[in-house]
Design a protein around this motif. Structure first.
Motif, short mmCIF file in Angstrom:
data_model
loop_
_atom_site.label_atom_id
_atom_site.label_comp_id
_atom_site.label_asym_id
_atom_site.label_seq_id
_atom_site.Cartn_x
_atom_site.Cartn_y
_atom_site.Cartn_z
N THR A 1 112.13 -79.95 10.79
CA THR A 1 113.47 -80.35 10.25
C THR A 1 113.29 -81.58 9.56
OG1 THR A 1 114.47 -79.28 12.45
CG2 THR A 1 115.87 -80.99 11.16
N PHE A 2 113.98 -81.79 8.23
CA PHE A 2 113.73 -82.68 7.34
C PHE A 2 115.07 -83.63 7.43
CE2 PHE A 2 110.29 -80.68 5.58
CZ PHE A 2 109.27 -81.48 5.68
N TYR A 3 115.13 -84.92 7.73
CA TYR A 3 116.31 -85.77 7.51
C TYR A 3 116.41 -86.73 6.39
CZ TYR A 3 116.73 -84.29 12.60
OH TYR A 3 116.89 -83.69 13.47
N LEU A 4 117.48 -86.76 5.69
CA LEU A 4 117.67 -88.03 4.72
C LEU A 4 117.72 -89.32 5.51
CD1 LEU A 4 118.65 -88.79 1.75
CD2 LEU A 4 120.92 -88.37 2.40
N MET A 5 116.91 -90.31 4.90
CA MET A 5 116.76 -91.63 5.56
C MET A 5 116.87 -92.67 4.51
SD MET A 5 113.68 -91.16 8.29
CE MET A 5 113.74 -89.58 9.56
N GLY B 1 104.66 -96.06 7.25
CA GLY B 1 104.62 -97.41 7.33
C GLY B 1 105.96 -98.23 7.26
N VAL B 2 107.14 -97.36 7.38
CA VAL B 2 108.35 -98.22 7.07
C VAL B 2 109.42 -97.68 8.15
CG1 VAL B 2 107.97 -98.02 4.82
CG2 VAL B 2 109.36 -96.29 5.54
N GLU B 3 110.13 -98.56 8.53
CA GLU B 3 111.40 -98.32 9.40
C GLU B 3 112.62 -97.77 8.76
OE1 GLU B 3 111.40 -98.84 12.51
OE2 GLU B 3 109.68 -99.95 12.82
N ALA B 4 113.22 -96.71 9.26
CA ALA B 4 114.11 -96.10 8.40
C ALA B 4 115.49 -95.92 9.27
CB ALA B 4 113.80 -94.88 7.48
N GLU B 5 116.53 -95.40 8.74
CA GLU B 5 117.59 -94.71 9.61
C GLU B 5 118.08 -93.50 9.14
OE1 GLU B 5 121.48 -96.77 9.59
OE2 GLU B 5 121.13 -97.49 7.42
N ILE B 6 118.50 -92.67 9.77
CA ILE B 6 118.85 -91.42 9.47
C ILE B 6 120.28 -91.47 8.95
CG2 ILE B 6 119.28 -88.89 10.30
CD1 ILE B 6 116.73 -89.47 12.15
N ILE B 7 120.39 -90.77 7.81
CA ILE B 7 121.82 -90.47 7.32
C ILE B 7 122.47 -89.09 7.61
CG2 ILE B 7 123.15 -90.69 5.02
CD1 ILE B 7 121.69 -93.15 5.81
N LYS C 1 115.98 -82.08 -4.07
CA LYS C 1 116.94 -81.98 -4.87
C LYS C 1 118.38 -81.94 -4.09
CE LYS C 1 114.63 -79.35 -8.62
NZ LYS C 1 114.43 -77.79 -8.86
N LYS C 2 118.57 -81.34 -2.73
CA LYS C 2 119.50 -81.48 -1.76
C LYS C 2 119.73 -82.81 -1.27
CE LYS C 2 121.39 -78.80 2.16
NZ LYS C 2 120.77 -77.84 3.13
N ALA C 3 118.94 -83.58 -1.01
CA ALA C 3 118.98 -84.84 -0.43
C ALA C 3 119.69 -85.80 -1.55
CB ALA C 3 117.75 -85.53 -0.24
N VAL D 1 113.01 -90.31 2.80
CA VAL D 1 113.06 -91.68 2.90
C VAL D 1 113.36 -92.33 1.00
CG1 VAL D 1 112.64 -94.20 3.52
CG2 VAL D 1 111.65 -92.18 4.74
N PHE D 2 114.79 -92.74 1.03
CA PHE D 2 114.99 -93.16 -0.33
C PHE D 2 115.15 -94.93 0.02
CE2 PHE D 2 116.43 -89.31 -1.23
CZ PHE D 2 116.22 -89.00 -2.56
N ASN D 3 114.65 -95.70 -0.75
CA ASN D 3 114.75 -97.16 -0.98
C ASN D 3 115.91 -97.73 -1.97
OD1 ASN D 3 113.96 -97.34 -3.76
ND2 ASN D 3 111.97 -97.82 -3.22
N ASN D 4 116.31 -99.03 -1.90
CA ASN D 4 117.41 -99.29 -2.69
C ASN D 4 117.43 -99.05 -3.95
OD1 ASN D 4 118.61 -100.25 -0.06
ND2 ASN D 4 118.00 -102.35 -0.27
N GLN D 5 116.24 -98.76 -4.76
CA GLN D 5 115.88 -98.58 -6.31
C GLN D 5 116.39 -97.03 -6.47
OE1 GLN D 5 113.54 -100.78 -4.47
NE2 GLN D 5 115.22 -102.25 -4.86
#
Length: 124
Positions: free
Chosen positions: A79-83, A49-55, A122-124, A5-9
């Motif tokens: 399985t890992f998802y970019l979020m 603790g967060v809501e996220a969306e899958i990219i 690194k891939k994400a 999970v990535f945030n806006n920063q």
């Protein structure tokens, strides 16, 4: 299933497992009748603790885990998802987590405990 999970920063969410010093992405078991995507989103909410969306899907981690009580060896595929972070507080994690934080990708690469997760970051 789990989430990167990535945030806006541009920071990534890491969690520290309760009872260990392992830093990793939030992840967990897929429930009966649950898709890996739904499980990943649920685990990110429970452990991160967060809501996220899958990219997108990032990759699968495959390893053998020894159950601490039974000593049974279990083959796992995670399985890992970019979020993308949507809302919530990373300190609202459940009992499985001892600590959590937002880290720059460079800091996260130093903190992550498992080499496959470093590769996935690194891939994400």
């Amino acid at each position: 299933a789990g989430g990167i999970v990535f945030n806006n920063q541009g920071q990534v969410l890491l969690t520290q497992s309760a009872g260990s010093n392992y830093w990793q992405f939030p992840k967990g078991n897929i429930g009966q009748g649950e898709s890996s995507k739904k499980a990943a989103l649920r685990e990110v909410k429970e452990e991160g603790g967060v809501e996220a969306e899958i990219i997108d899907k990032v990759d699968d981690s495959k390893y053998v885990y020894t159950h601490p009580a039974t000593k049974e060896k279990i083959f796992k595929v995670v399985t890992f998802y970019l979020m993308k972070y949507l809302s919530g507080d990373i300190k609202n994690y459940d009992w499985e987590v001892a600590d959590s934080g937002w880290f720059s990708p460079e800091e996260a690469l130093q903190k992550l405990s498992f080499s496959d997760q470093k590769k996935f970051l690194k891939k994400a």
